[in-house]
Design a protein around this motif. Structure first.
Motif, PDB file in Angstrom:
ATOM      1  N   LEU A 107       0.840  -1.202   0.000  1.00 24.46           N
ATOM      2  CA  LEU A 107       0.000   0.000   0.000  1.00 24.46           C
ATOM      3  C   LEU A 107       0.875   1.251   0.000  1.00 24.46           C
ATOM      4  O   LEU A 107       1.320   1.701   1.059  1.00 24.46           O
ATOM      5  CB  LEU A 107      -0.913   0.011   1.232  1.00 24.46           C
ATOM      6  N   PRO A 108       1.157   1.837  -1.188  1.00 29.12           N
ATOM      7  CA  PRO A 108       1.946   3.070  -1.230  1.00 29.12           C
ATOM      8  C   PRO A 108       1.267   4.191  -0.441  1.00 29.12           C
ATOM      9  O   PRO A 108       0.044   4.253  -0.353  1.00 29.12           O
ATOM     10  CB  PRO A 108       2.015   3.396  -2.726  1.00 29.12           C
ATOM     11  N   TYR A 109       2.060   5.069   0.127  1.00 33.80           N
ATOM     12  CA  TYR A 109       1.515   6.181   0.908  1.00 33.80           C
ATOM     13  C   TYR A 109       2.227   7.476   0.540  1.00 33.80           C
ATOM     14  O   TYR A 109       3.326   7.474  -0.018  1.00 33.80           O
ATOM     15  CB  TYR A 109       1.634   5.917   2.418  1.00 33.80           C
ATOM     16  N   GLY A 110       1.575   8.586   0.857  1.00 30.03           N
ATOM     17  CA  GLY A 110       2.108   9.899   0.553  1.00 30.03           C
ATOM     18  C   GLY A 110       2.936  10.460   1.692  1.00 30.03           C
ATOM     19  O   GLY A 110       3.197   9.798   2.705  1.00 30.03           O
ATOM     20  N   VAL A 111       3.339  11.718   1.525  1.00 28.99           N
ATOM     21  CA  VAL A 111       4.154  12.382   2.541  1.00 28.99           C
ATOM     22  C   VAL A 111       3.394  12.488   3.858  1.00 28.99           C
ATOM     23  O   VAL A 111       3.938  12.244   4.938  1.00 28.99           O
ATOM     24  CB  VAL A 111       4.590  13.771   2.038  1.00 28.99           C
ATOM     25  N   VAL A 112       2.140  12.862   3.792  1.00 30.63           N
ATOM     26  CA  VAL A 112       1.260  12.875   4.965  1.00 30.63           C
ATOM     27  C   VAL A 112       0.225  11.778   4.747  1.00 30.63           C
ATOM     28  O   VAL A 112      -0.492  11.793   3.741  1.00 30.63           O
ATOM     29  CB  VAL A 112       0.584  14.237   5.156  1.00 30.63           C
ATOM     30  N   ALA A 113       0.152  10.830   5.679  1.00 30.51           N
ATOM     31  CA  ALA A 113      -0.717   9.673   5.446  1.00 30.51           C
ATOM     32  C   ALA A 113      -1.256   9.129   6.757  1.00 30.51           C
ATOM     33  O   ALA A 113      -0.651   9.285   7.821  1.00 30.51           O
ATOM     34  CB  ALA A 113       0.046   8.572   4.713  1.00 30.51           C
ATOM     35  N   ASP A 114      -2.417   8.491   6.645  1.00 28.17           N
ATOM     36  CA  ASP A 114      -3.047   7.819   7.768  1.00 28.17           C
ATOM     37  C   ASP A 114      -2.913   6.314   7.589  1.00 28.17           C
ATOM     38  O   ASP A 114      -3.067   5.786   6.475  1.00 28.17           O
ATOM     39  CB  ASP A 114      -4.528   8.181   7.855  1.00 28.17           C
ATOM     40  N   ALA A 115      -2.658   5.626   8.679  1.00 28.54           N
ATOM     41  CA  ALA A 115      -2.527   4.173   8.635  1.00 28.54           C
ATOM     42  C   ALA A 115      -3.897   3.518   8.686  1.00 28.54           C
ATOM     43  O   ALA A 115      -4.851   4.066   9.237  1.00 28.54           O
ATOM     44  CB  ALA A 115      -1.683   3.689   9.814  1.00 28.54           C
ATOM     45  N   SER A 116      -3.989   2.347   8.085  1.00 25.32           N
ATOM     46  CA  SER A 116      -5.207   1.537   8.162  1.00 25.32           C
ATOM     47  C   SER A 116      -4.789   0.094   8.422  1.00 25.32           C
ATOM     48  O   SER A 116      -3.653  -0.288   8.145  1.00 25.32           O
ATOM     49  CB  SER A 116      -6.019   1.634   6.866  1.00 25.32           C
ATOM     50  N   CYS A 117      -5.693  -0.691   8.925  1.00 24.82           N
ATOM     51  CA  CYS A 117      -5.371  -2.074   9.257  1.00 24.82           C
ATOM     52  C   CYS A 117      -5.170  -2.869   7.967  1.00 24.82           C
ATOM     53  O   CYS A 117      -6.068  -2.942   7.122  1.00 24.82           O
ATOM     54  CB  CYS A 117      -6.478  -2.701  10.096  1.00 24.82           C
ATOM     55  N   VAL A 118      -3.988  -3.445   7.793  1.00 22.13           N
ATOM     56  CA  VAL A 118      -3.696  -4.208   6.578  1.00 22.13           C
ATOM     57  C   VAL A 118      -4.449  -5.533   6.547  1.00 22.13           C
ATOM     58  O   VAL A 118      -4.489  -6.195   5.512  1.00 22.13           O
ATOM     59  CB  VAL A 118      -2.185  -4.458   6.454  1.00 22.13           C
ATOM     60  N   TYR A 119      -5.029  -5.930   7.666  1.00 24.10           N
ATOM     61  CA  TYR A 119      -5.783  -7.179   7.722  1.00 24.10           C
ATOM     62  C   TYR A 119      -7.266  -6.968   7.422  1.00 24.10           C
ATOM     63  O   TYR A 119      -8.052  -7.920   7.456  1.00 24.10           O
ATOM     64  CB  TYR A 119      -5.629  -7.829   9.095  1.00 24.10           C
ATOM     65  N   GLY A 120      -7.658  -5.725   7.153  1.00 22.47           N
ATOM     66  CA  GLY A 120      -9.044  -5.428   6.826  1.00 22.47           C
ATOM     67  C   GLY A 120      -9.976  -5.366   8.013  1.00 22.47           C
ATOM     68  O   GLY A 120     -11.203  -5.343   7.842  1.00 22.47           O
TER      69      GLY A 120
ATOM     70  N   GLY B  76      11.084   1.969  19.257  1.00 25.48           N
ATOM     71  CA  GLY B  76      10.389   2.849  18.331  1.00 25.48           C
ATOM     72  C   GLY B  76       8.918   3.027  18.645  1.00 25.48           C
ATOM     73  O   GLY B  76       8.460   2.768  19.767  1.00 25.48           O
ATOM     74  N   PHE B  77       8.161   3.468  17.634  1.00 23.61           N
ATOM     75  CA  PHE B  77       6.736   3.727  17.771  1.00 23.61           C
ATOM     76  C   PHE B  77       5.939   2.899  16.765  1.00 23.61           C
ATOM     77  O   PHE B  77       6.432   2.541  15.695  1.00 23.61           O
ATOM     78  CB  PHE B  77       6.426   5.204  17.485  1.00 23.61           C
ATOM     79  N   ARG B  78       4.682   2.642  17.106  1.00 21.09           N
ATOM     80  CA  ARG B  78       3.664   2.195  16.166  1.00 21.09           C
ATOM     81  C   ARG B  78       2.544   3.212  16.286  1.00 21.09           C
ATOM     82  O   ARG B  78       2.051   3.474  17.388  1.00 21.09           O
ATOM     83  CB  ARG B  78       3.190   0.773  16.507  1.00 21.09           C
ATOM     84  N   TYR B  79       2.113   3.772  15.146  1.00 23.75           N
ATOM     85  CA  TYR B  79       1.303   4.978  15.246  1.00 23.75           C
ATOM     86  C   TYR B  79       0.303   5.089  14.098  1.00 23.75           C
ATOM     87  O   TYR B  79       0.332   4.316  13.129  1.00 23.75           O
ATOM     88  CB  TYR B  79       2.206   6.211  15.284  1.00 23.75           C
ATOM     89  N   ALA B  80      -0.598   6.086  14.207  1.00 26.36           N
ATOM     90  CA  ALA B  80      -1.745   6.207  13.312  1.00 26.36           C
ATOM     91  C   ALA B  80      -1.503   7.116  12.112  1.00 26.36           C
ATOM     92  O   ALA B  80      -2.094   6.905  11.052  1.00 26.36           O
ATOM     93  CB  ALA B  80      -2.950   6.730  14.091  1.00 26.36           C
ATOM     94  N   ARG B  81      -0.648   8.116  12.254  1.00 22.61           N
ATOM     95  CA  ARG B  81      -0.516   9.127  11.198  1.00 22.61           C
ATOM     96  C   ARG B  81       0.919   9.641  11.193  1.00 22.61           C
ATOM     97  O   ARG B  81       1.559   9.703  12.261  1.00 22.61           O
ATOM     98  CB  ARG B  81      -1.497  10.267  11.453  1.00 22.61           C
ATOM     99  N   GLN B  82       1.424   9.986  10.024  1.00 21.73           N
ATOM    100  CA  GLN B  82       2.797  10.450   9.947  1.00 21.73           C
ATOM    101  C   GLN B  82       2.978  11.501   8.867  1.00 21.73           C
ATOM    102  O   GLN B  82       2.183  11.630   7.946  1.00 21.73           O
ATOM    103  CB  GLN B  82       3.748   9.287   9.653  1.00 21.73           C
ATOM    104  N   ARG B  83       4.058  12.262   9.009  1.00 25.15           N
ATOM    105  CA  ARG B  83       4.517  13.192   7.990  1.00 25.15           C
ATOM    106  C   ARG B  83       5.988  12.877   7.706  1.00 25.15           C
ATOM    107  O   ARG B  83       6.802  12.839   8.642  1.00 25.15           O
ATOM    108  CB  ARG B  83       4.388  14.640   8.450  1.00 25.15           C
ATOM    109  N   VAL B  84       6.292  12.640   6.452  1.00 23.83           N
ATOM    110  CA  VAL B  84       7.688  12.413   6.067  1.00 23.83           C
ATOM    111  C   VAL B  84       8.328  13.781   5.849  1.00 23.83           C
ATOM    112  O   VAL B  84       7.895  14.550   4.981  1.00 23.83           O
ATOM    113  CB  VAL B  84       7.790  11.565   4.782  1.00 23.83           C
ATOM    114  N   ARG B  85       9.336  14.095   6.625  1.00 22.10           N
ATOM    115  CA  ARG B  85       9.980  15.396   6.515  1.00 22.10           C
ATOM    116  C   ARG B  85      11.120  15.385   5.502  1.00 22.10           C
ATOM    117  O   ARG B  85      11.232  16.274   4.669  1.00 22.10           O
ATOM    118  CB  ARG B  85      10.505  15.834   7.888  1.00 22.10           C
ATOM    119  N   THR B  86      11.971  14.358   5.594  1.00 17.85           N
ATOM    120  CA  THR B  86      13.147  14.284   4.723  1.00 17.85           C
ATOM    121  C   THR B  86      13.354  12.857   4.256  1.00 17.85           C
ATOM    122  O   THR B  86      13.191  11.905   5.040  1.00 17.85           O
ATOM    123  CB  THR B  86      14.409  14.765   5.456  1.00 17.85           C
TER     124      THR B  86
END
Length: 226
Positions: free
Chosen positions: A42-55, A107-117
């Motif tokens: 599942l490709p994601y963008g610079v700012v993205a929300d996670a979803s359950c990969v198991y549906g 580390g972390f497991r989290y819901a939303r991220q922003r890729v800075r660099t």
């Protein structure tokens, strides 16, 4: 009774590091990333929300599931993952953790991220990367990209680092990482030898070889006479 960790309320969003493969959409108008393990399809963008990969119909990150984005605290820990064969073409991401998260030791497991660099490693030939070129694989609708120097891009589909950042949007910065140099030294020769010294060494070795060949010829001649 099960003990629970205290809820964190940081004044600034936490940050972390991860690795991912850069991808370019089939039409060449969008850029993003795809993970190297869970959720890699599942490709994601610079700012993205996670979803359950198991549906499953729950929000990420759920405590009884391993869904959600993942990152590590230390940059060196993420860089170490780039040493494995299957991850050599990945890039290093510096990210900001947004939304709910679960903290672990590394580390972390989290819901939303922003890729800075996104830091791009060297080309496969060892030269500094100037572009991201077709890596020869991908996901439906997306081409995976890999670091490439000017000499190795050739006719492959490619985008410059600046163009990838522009297509990805949301303020992403893309930089070429430093290229380390490793000196290769022949253990059989002393260090610091110039051309004249190497020529002299070669002449000496040739002279020794000629002497051994003459001795071998004499021994073989003596055996034949007997």
């Amino acid at each position: 009774m099960r003990l629970r960790l205290p809820e964190e309320r940081p004044t600034e969003p936490p940050t972390g590091f991860k690795i991912a493969h850069p991808v370019l959409s089939q039409d060449g108008n969008r850029a993003g990333f795809t993970g190297v393990s869970l959720g890699g399809a599942l490709p994601y963008g610079v700012v993205a929300d996670a979803s359950c990969v198991y549906g499953r119909r729950h929000r990420s990150p759920a405590r009884r599931c391993d869904c959600g984005f993942h990152c590590v605290h230390e940059r060196t820990a993420a860089e170490a993952l780039l040493c494995t064969a299957e991850h050599r073409e990945a890039v290093l991401l510096d990210i900001t953790v947004l939304g709910p998260y679960i903290r672990f030791e590394r580390g972390f497991r989290y819901a939303r991220q922003r890729v800075r660099t996104a830091t791009v490693g060297p080309c496969a030939c060892g030269a500094r990367a100037v572009a991201l070129a077709d890596a020869g694989w991908g996901r439906p609708g997306w081409r995976a990209l890999a670091a490439a120097c000017a000499g190795c891009v050739r006719g492959r589909t490619s985008v410059s680092l600046a163009a990838f950042a522009r297509l990805a949007g949301d303020g992403l910065r893309v930089a070429a990482g430093s290229v380390g140099t490793v000196a290769t030294v022949d253990p059989g020769l002393p260090e610091g030898l110039g051309v004249p010294e190497l020529v002299a060494e070669a002449a000496l070795l040739q002279a020794r070889l000629d002497w051994f060949q003459s001795r071998l010829a004499r021994l073989e001649g003596g055996t034949a006479q007997q």
